[in-house]
Scaffold this motif. Structure first.
Motif, short mmCIF file in Angstrom:
data_model
loop_
_atom_site.label_atom_id
_atom_site.label_comp_id
_atom_site.label_asym_id
_atom_site.label_seq_id
_atom_site.Cartn_x
_atom_site.Cartn_y
_atom_site.Cartn_z
N ASP A 22 0.81 -1.22 0.00
CA ASP A 22 0.00 0.00 0.00
C ASP A 22 0.84 1.27 0.00
O ASP A 22 0.30 2.36 0.07
N THR A 23 2.16 1.14 -0.06
CA THR A 23 3.02 2.31 -0.07
C THR A 23 2.80 3.08 -1.37
O THR A 23 2.92 2.51 -2.45
N PRO A 24 2.46 4.35 -1.26
CA PRO A 24 2.16 5.13 -2.46
C PRO A 24 3.42 5.52 -3.22
O PRO A 24 4.51 5.55 -2.65
N PRO A 25 3.26 5.85 -4.50
CA PRO A 25 4.41 6.32 -5.27
C PRO A 25 4.90 7.68 -4.77
O PRO A 25 4.21 8.36 -4.00
N GLY A 26 6.08 8.07 -5.21
CA GLY A 26 6.72 9.30 -4.74
C GLY A 26 5.89 10.55 -4.97
O GLY A 26 5.88 11.45 -4.13
N ALA A 43 -0.81 6.03 8.19
CA ALA A 43 -1.07 4.66 7.70
C ALA A 43 -1.62 4.79 6.29
O ALA A 43 -2.65 5.43 6.08
N TRP A 44 -0.93 4.20 5.33
CA TRP A 44 -1.36 4.26 3.93
C TRP A 44 -2.16 3.03 3.57
O TRP A 44 -1.87 1.93 4.06
N SER A 45 -3.14 3.21 2.73
CA SER A 45 -3.93 2.09 2.20
C SER A 45 -4.38 2.45 0.80
O SER A 45 -4.14 3.57 0.33
N TYR A 51 -4.98 6.30 -3.31
CA TYR A 51 -4.11 6.11 -2.16
C TYR A 51 -4.67 6.94 -1.01
O TYR A 51 -4.96 8.12 -1.17
N CYS A 52 -4.82 6.32 0.15
CA CYS A 52 -5.44 6.97 1.30
C CYS A 52 -4.43 7.05 2.45
O CYS A 52 -3.83 6.04 2.82
N ARG A 69 -1.93 9.99 -10.02
CA ARG A 69 -1.08 11.07 -10.53
C ARG A 69 -0.57 11.96 -9.39
O ARG A 69 0.12 12.95 -9.65
N GLY A 70 -0.95 11.65 -8.18
CA GLY A 70 -0.49 12.43 -7.03
C GLY A 70 -1.34 13.65 -6.75
O GLY A 70 -0.94 14.52 -5.98
#
Length: 123
Positions: A22-26, A43-45, A51-52, A69-70
Motif C-alpha cells: 500500500d506504499t504510495p508512489p513518490g 497509515a497508507w492504504s 491512495y489513502c 497522478r499524485g
C-alpha cells in the motif's frame, strides 16, 4: 518445529507484502508532505485505485485521498461532535427538524474544487 518455522516465515511474508503493497508512489507522498508537512503516524492504504493516508492531526482523525497522478482528491475529517462546527452550521442544525435526535458522529469532507460538506449522522 520445522512446520512452525515455515508457517512463521509464511505469515511474516504475507504481512510484509500487505504492509508494503500500500506504499504510495513518490508523487503521492510529495503532494501529501506539501499539504501536511507536520503529519506523523501515517497509515497508507488503497481504496478503489486511490491512495489513502490516515493519521491524527490537532486531535482530529483525517483520511486523505490521492489519485495515482499524485493529485489531492478529498479529505475527510472526523469532527466527532457538534461543538466543532462553525456557528452557522451549528445553528442551522439545532434549529432544524433533527435537533432533538442523538448525534452519532460529525464529519467534514473537503474537495479541491467544491465547497466542504458536513455530514451529521443522527440516530
Amino acid at each position: 518445529m520445522k512446520k512452525f518455522m515455515i508457517c512463521a516465515i509464511t505469515l511474516f511474508l504475507l504481512l510484509s507484502t500487505s504492509v508494503f503493497g500500500d506504499t504510495p508512489p513518490g508523487n503521492v507522498q510529495a503532494t501529501f508532505k506539501k499539504m501536511y508537512p507536520k503529519a506523523n503516524g501515517i497509515a497508507w492504504s488503497q481504496d478503489d485505485g486511490y491512495y489513502c493516508a490516515n493519521f491524527v492531526m490537532n486531535g482530529f482523525t483525517k483520511n486523505v485521498w490521492f489519485n495515482v497522478r499524485g493529485q489531492w482528491v478529498m479529505t475527510q475529517t472526523d469532527l466527532v461532535s457538534l461543538d466543532r462546527l462553525s456557528p452557522a452550521v451549528y445553528n442551522a442544525f439545532v434549529s432544524g427538524p433533527y435537533a432533538s435526535w442523538v448525534v452519532d458522529n460529525v464529519t467534514m469532507v473537503e474537495f479541491p474544487k467544491w465547497q466542504a460538506i458536513i455530514v451529521i449522522k443522527v440516530g
